[in-house]
Scaffold this motif. Sequence first.
Motif, PDB file in Angstrom:
ATOM      1  N   ALA A 109      26.757  41.115  45.900  1.00  0.00           N
ATOM      2  CA  ALA A 109      28.226  40.860  46.294  1.00  0.00           C
ATOM      3  C   ALA A 109      28.727  39.993  45.336  1.00  0.00           C
ATOM      4  CB  ALA A 109      28.531  40.029  47.449  1.00  0.00           C
ATOM      5  N   GLY A 110      29.893  40.338  44.640  1.00  0.00           N
ATOM      6  CA  GLY A 110      30.670  39.497  43.941  1.00  0.00           C
ATOM      7  C   GLY A 110      30.365  39.640  42.213  1.00  0.00           C
ATOM      8  N   ALA A 111      29.275  40.575  41.920  1.00  0.00           N
ATOM      9  CA  ALA A 111      28.583  40.779  40.734  1.00  0.00           C
ATOM     10  C   ALA A 111      29.729  41.335  39.591  1.00  0.00           C
ATOM     11  CB  ALA A 111      27.446  41.306  40.629  1.00  0.00           C
ATOM     12  N   VAL A 112      30.403  42.240  40.413  1.00  0.00           N
ATOM     13  CA  VAL A 112      31.216  43.329  39.709  1.00  0.00           C
ATOM     14  C   VAL A 112      32.519  42.357  39.138  1.00  0.00           C
ATOM     15  CG1 VAL A 112      32.760  45.375  39.649  1.00  0.00           C
ATOM     16  CG2 VAL A 112      30.618  45.196  40.689  1.00  0.00           C
ATOM     17  N   GLU A 113      32.952  41.336  39.850  1.00  0.00           N
ATOM     18  CA  GLU A 113      34.029  40.604  39.615  1.00  0.00           C
ATOM     19  C   GLU A 113      33.517  39.674  38.475  1.00  0.00           C
ATOM     20  OE1 GLU A 113      36.078  39.129  42.958  1.00  0.00           O
ATOM     21  OE2 GLU A 113      37.189  37.724  41.924  1.00  0.00           O
ATOM     22  N   LEU A 114      32.465  39.267  38.626  1.00  0.00           N
ATOM     23  CA  LEU A 114      31.987  38.176  37.565  1.00  0.00           C
ATOM     24  C   LEU A 114      31.791  38.817  36.291  1.00  0.00           C
ATOM     25  CD1 LEU A 114      30.604  35.492  36.832  1.00  0.00           C
ATOM     26  CD2 LEU A 114      28.311  36.769  37.343  1.00  0.00           C
ATOM     27  N   LEU A 115      31.351  40.114  36.537  1.00  0.00           N
ATOM     28  CA  LEU A 115      31.395  41.017  34.880  1.00  0.00           C
ATOM     29  C   LEU A 115      32.905  41.099  34.668  1.00  0.00           C
ATOM     30  CD1 LEU A 115      28.886  43.604  34.485  1.00  0.00           C
ATOM     31  CD2 LEU A 115      31.227  44.246  33.843  1.00  0.00           C
ATOM     32  N   ALA A 116      33.718  41.407  35.368  1.00  0.00           N
ATOM     33  CA  ALA A 116      35.090  41.751  35.014  1.00  0.00           C
ATOM     34  C   ALA A 116      35.737  40.461  34.239  1.00  0.00           C
ATOM     35  CB  ALA A 116      35.923  42.069  36.142  1.00  0.00           C
ATOM     36  N   GLN A 117      35.386  39.473  34.479  1.00  0.00           N
ATOM     37  CA  GLN A 117      35.760  38.136  33.677  1.00  0.00           C
ATOM     38  C   GLN A 117      35.325  37.993  32.491  1.00  0.00           C
ATOM     39  OE1 GLN A 117      34.375  35.112  36.509  1.00  0.00           O
ATOM     40  NE2 GLN A 117      35.725  35.634  38.186  1.00  0.00           N
ATOM     41  N   LYS A 118      34.365  38.841  32.006  1.00  0.00           N
ATOM     42  CA  LYS A 118      33.683  38.651  30.831  1.00  0.00           C
ATOM     43  C   LYS A 118      33.882  39.721  29.781  1.00  0.00           C
ATOM     44  CE  LYS A 118      31.720  35.039  32.275  1.00  0.00           C
ATOM     45  NZ  LYS A 118      32.149  33.688  31.699  1.00  0.00           N
ATOM     46  N   VAL A 119      34.683  40.769  30.315  1.00  0.00           N
ATOM     47  CA  VAL A 119      34.951  41.981  29.356  1.00  0.00           C
ATOM     48  C   VAL A 119      36.451  42.198  29.037  1.00  0.00           C
ATOM     49  CG1 VAL A 119      32.931  43.087  30.003  1.00  0.00           C
ATOM     50  CG2 VAL A 119      34.903  43.691  31.202  1.00  0.00           C
ATOM     51  N   ASP A 120      36.880  42.876  27.985  1.00  0.00           N
ATOM     52  CA  ASP A 120      38.334  43.081  27.600  1.00  0.00           C
ATOM     53  C   ASP A 120      38.655  44.429  28.302  1.00  0.00           C
ATOM     54  OD1 ASP A 120      38.432  40.770  26.112  1.00  0.00           O
ATOM     55  OD2 ASP A 120      36.955  41.915  24.584  1.00  0.00           O
ATOM     56  N   CYS A 121      37.960  45.144  28.600  1.00  0.00           N
ATOM     57  CA  CYS A 121      38.270  46.539  29.321  1.00  0.00           C
ATOM     58  C   CYS A 121      38.560  46.427  31.008  1.00  0.00           C
ATOM     59  CB  CYS A 121      37.191  47.601  29.087  1.00  0.00           C
ATOM     60  SG  CYS A 121      35.578  47.120  29.919  1.00  0.00           S
ATOM     61  N   SER A 122      39.019  47.646  31.358  1.00  0.00           N
ATOM     62  CA  SER A 122      39.242  47.564  32.666  1.00  0.00           C
ATOM     63  C   SER A 122      37.841  48.023  33.482  1.00  0.00           C
ATOM     64  CB  SER A 122      40.024  48.990  33.086  1.00  0.00           C
ATOM     65  OG  SER A 122      41.373  48.808  32.682  1.00  0.00           O
ATOM     66  N   VAL A 123      37.731  47.283  34.543  1.00  0.00           N
ATOM     67  CA  VAL A 123      36.521  47.348  35.365  1.00  0.00           C
ATOM     68  C   VAL A 123      36.758  47.861  36.968  1.00  0.00           C
ATOM     69  CG1 VAL A 123      34.651  46.324  36.709  1.00  0.00           C
ATOM     70  CG2 VAL A 123      35.395  45.320  34.386  1.00  0.00           C
ATOM     71  N   VAL A 124      36.271  48.875  37.126  1.00  0.00           N
ATOM     72  CA  VAL A 124      36.286  49.684  38.399  1.00  0.00           C
ATOM     73  C   VAL A 124      34.957  49.337  39.163  1.00  0.00           C
ATOM     74  CG1 VAL A 124      36.471  51.746  39.590  1.00  0.00           C
ATOM     75  CG2 VAL A 124      37.668  51.430  37.704  1.00  0.00           C
ATOM     76  N   ASN A 125      35.140  48.743  40.411  1.00  0.00           N
ATOM     77  CA  ASN A 125      33.820  48.530  41.245  1.00  0.00           C
ATOM     78  C   ASN A 125      33.367  49.793  42.044  1.00  0.00           C
ATOM     79  OD1 ASN A 125      32.007  47.256  43.028  1.00  0.00           O
ATOM     80  ND2 ASN A 125      33.699  45.903  44.025  1.00  0.00           N
ATOM     81  N   ALA A 126      32.238  50.225  41.858  1.00  0.00           N
ATOM     82  CA  ALA A 126      31.531  51.388  42.478  1.00  0.00           C
ATOM     83  C   ALA A 126      30.633  50.760  43.455  1.00  0.00           C
ATOM     84  CB  ALA A 126      30.830  52.300  41.305  1.00  0.00           C
ATOM     85  N   GLY A 127      30.842  49.469  44.061  1.00  0.00           N
ATOM     86  CA  GLY A 127      30.192  49.102  44.855  1.00  0.00           C
ATOM     87  C   GLY A 127      29.241  47.828  44.541  1.00  0.00           C
ATOM     88  N   ASP A 128      29.445  46.829  45.218  1.00  0.00           N
ATOM     89  CA  ASP A 128      28.910  45.493  44.941  1.00  0.00           C
ATOM     90  C   ASP A 128      28.227  44.949  46.305  1.00  0.00           C
ATOM     91  OD1 ASP A 128      31.595  44.872  46.009  1.00  0.00           O
ATOM     92  OD2 ASP A 128      31.348  42.883  44.906  1.00  0.00           O
ATOM     93  N   GLY A 129      27.021  44.983  46.222  1.00  0.00           N
ATOM     94  CA  GLY A 129      26.340  44.366  47.305  1.00  0.00           C
ATOM     95  C   GLY A 129      26.791  44.955  48.651  1.00  0.00           C
TER      96      GLY A 129
END
Lengths: 318, 441
Positions: free
Chosen positions: A121-141
């Motif tokens: 849980a929360g891993a996708v959001e953490l990753l989103a903070q580190k990249v310049d592109c768009s991030v779509v959550n396909a399920g986090d924990g």
Amino acid sequence: MTAAQKLDTFHFPHRHLLTVEDLTAGEIVGLLDMAEDAATVSRQISKKREHLSGRTLVNLFFEASTRTQSSFELAGKRLGADVMNMQVSTSSVNKGETLIDTAVTLNAMRPDILVVRHNQAGAVELLAQKVDCSVVNAGDGQHQHPTQALLDALTIRRNKGRIEGLVVAICGDILHSRVARSNIGLLTRLGAEVRIVAPSTLLPPNADRLGCKVFNHMSDGLAGADIVMMLRLQQERMSGSFLPSTREFYHFFGLDHEKLKWAKPDALIMHPGPMNRGVEISSAVADDPRSVIREQVEMGVAVRMAVLAAVARHLPNR
Amino acid sequence: MNARKTTTIGNSGGRAALINARLLDPASGRDEAGGILIEDGLIADLGPHLRRSAPRDAAVINCEDRLVIPGLVDMQVYTGEPGLEHRETLASASRAAAAGGVTTMIVMPATDPVIDDMALVDFVNRRANDTAIVRVHTMAALTKGLNGTEMSEIGLLKLAGAVAFSNGRQSIASAKVMRRVLAYAKDFDALVVHHTEDDDLAGAGVVNEGEVSARLGLPGIPKAAEIIMIERDIRLAELSGGRYHAAQISCRESLDAIRAAKRRKLPVTCGVSINHLTLNENDIGSYRTFHKMRPPLRSEDDRRSLVEGVADGSIDVIVSSHDPQGTDGKRRPFAEAADGAVGLETLLPAALRLVHSGDVKLVDLFAALTIRPAALLGLPVGKLEKGAPADLAVVDLGAPWMLDRDTLHSKAKNSPFDEAKFQGRVMRTLVAGETVFPFAN
């Protein structure tokens, strides 16, 4: 207005889609309208559109998935993107560090959209903070699976014509379910009465604070329901730790026609898949005319097309 | 529910009357001279107006001013059926029960095989229906094979007729498992009955840890082994909301913890064995293995506090903790000897000691032996009331007698009350209006 036009008109104000909690009711409806058109597109002979033409979509899955990954892959390809699938092992001890390293590495390859699934849980959001592109959550924990909630909402709307005022009973393993958490948030936002039905061992603590009504018995939870949504029960929960046995769970919580009688006669039967027939749902119910389980899969592609098109508007290198 | 066939009493067409009785019903507080009319196994009428007169067609039982109480409900009875029938069968235990005024006994799941499956609950209930002369209900296993790790099919077992759930003589060591079991049981309104002893801390102990264990040179079990488990369980009952019953407490501090939990309105109850109310560690004397039990007999101070707990109602239930053991298990060096004592037949006379000593009122004593266990288990017995099953015991409160353990009806004779003097005994026991003691044959 043609379907393809409508896919263009809605303005979605977010760069990422991480959780349904970020979405207003208006934004949800906008996405559903887009997805409705994408569904029409998907039923045409020529399904190809140009919204993501030239874009790179990376499916970054830290957790195995078949249907969600292929659904995003199809959605990306129908919108003209180049799609790359990445399966990343999660066996590394230092997950947090690995995740950020992976993100930085990937970012350097200049993808436009990252679709990410992770078992934390929360891993996708953490990753989103580190990249310049768009991030779509396909399920986090056990946290969120926003496109699942959107596709469920779309399936309901197409069959019932509305969502507001409907009684939706989500049944089974709520505790471990990101699908349940996403649906509770999204469907209540659209005015549905959401109920969760589960044995106490499969409910999160203070479940009543999530904005839904909590039931421990199917007879109470299903009474007058418009929608009965069964959740998948993971094998490892069945033998003694959270539940005594498969047969006991099926006896008290498995959806068969006997229990379905408690719901409204025209209640829809839903399941995010993959199903365990004879565990949380009987085969007869899964194949009942009121079952919209296959339509959910179809709407999955449509919703993901809508989400990809919507977030693509905010790409920095546009 | 293990329903008994409606019985015909004598040649009276199903009607019988108990006259000249002192009716004592802890459920209602009734304590008056009167009579009871029995029809079709149920109490059809009762009260002072039936004291001397019975309908013409009723078979009359003259109680000669003796006490008539609801038959006792004993919620902790070990038998050897299935698996250890040489120790005790449901039939032999039921005869001991009838002789002791016990009309409902709850049998424990610690048999071979363990009662952890619907089919086994059904087996015990059918077997009891065929062979036992008192009512028998099953307490099913809380975890599979009593392994303490995987919860049993509590919902299905309850449907099969289990009235409560227990892990037998073993405590569930894992707090996580206990929490989940309590939470899961709550959904089915199932009662979790727990033997409370921290196995790790109890270690190899065989008697109460203290002066007696020091003098006898035996490894002791500290009271803390029980207190820690009870205090843990109370926290878990609070966390989960499940109905929790400490099977048998043995010391003052455990009672304090239970009292505190009750003040906080937690769903917590407790029981005590008749042994811990009437005996203490000194009774072990020179290594008398019939006094070896779990939890061990404690100090006189603990015993007195438990008696107070019965008197003020903070202890809900008194059990016999009937646990038949053969000489093979008991004729051994103390530390190697089997735990447990038979008690069905001596439960009532031993309990009357607390009344004769002036420590407990008669009505409070029998509340813990009738209506309270019945209510905890959701059984319609344990009370004198119109429509209730005619399960009754006629008791002579004054009769003096001495126990010869060879006369016990249990197959096993491991009674700690051998050669004990009692005042008061059961003269007659009725189940569903039928006299089951004295025995017809």
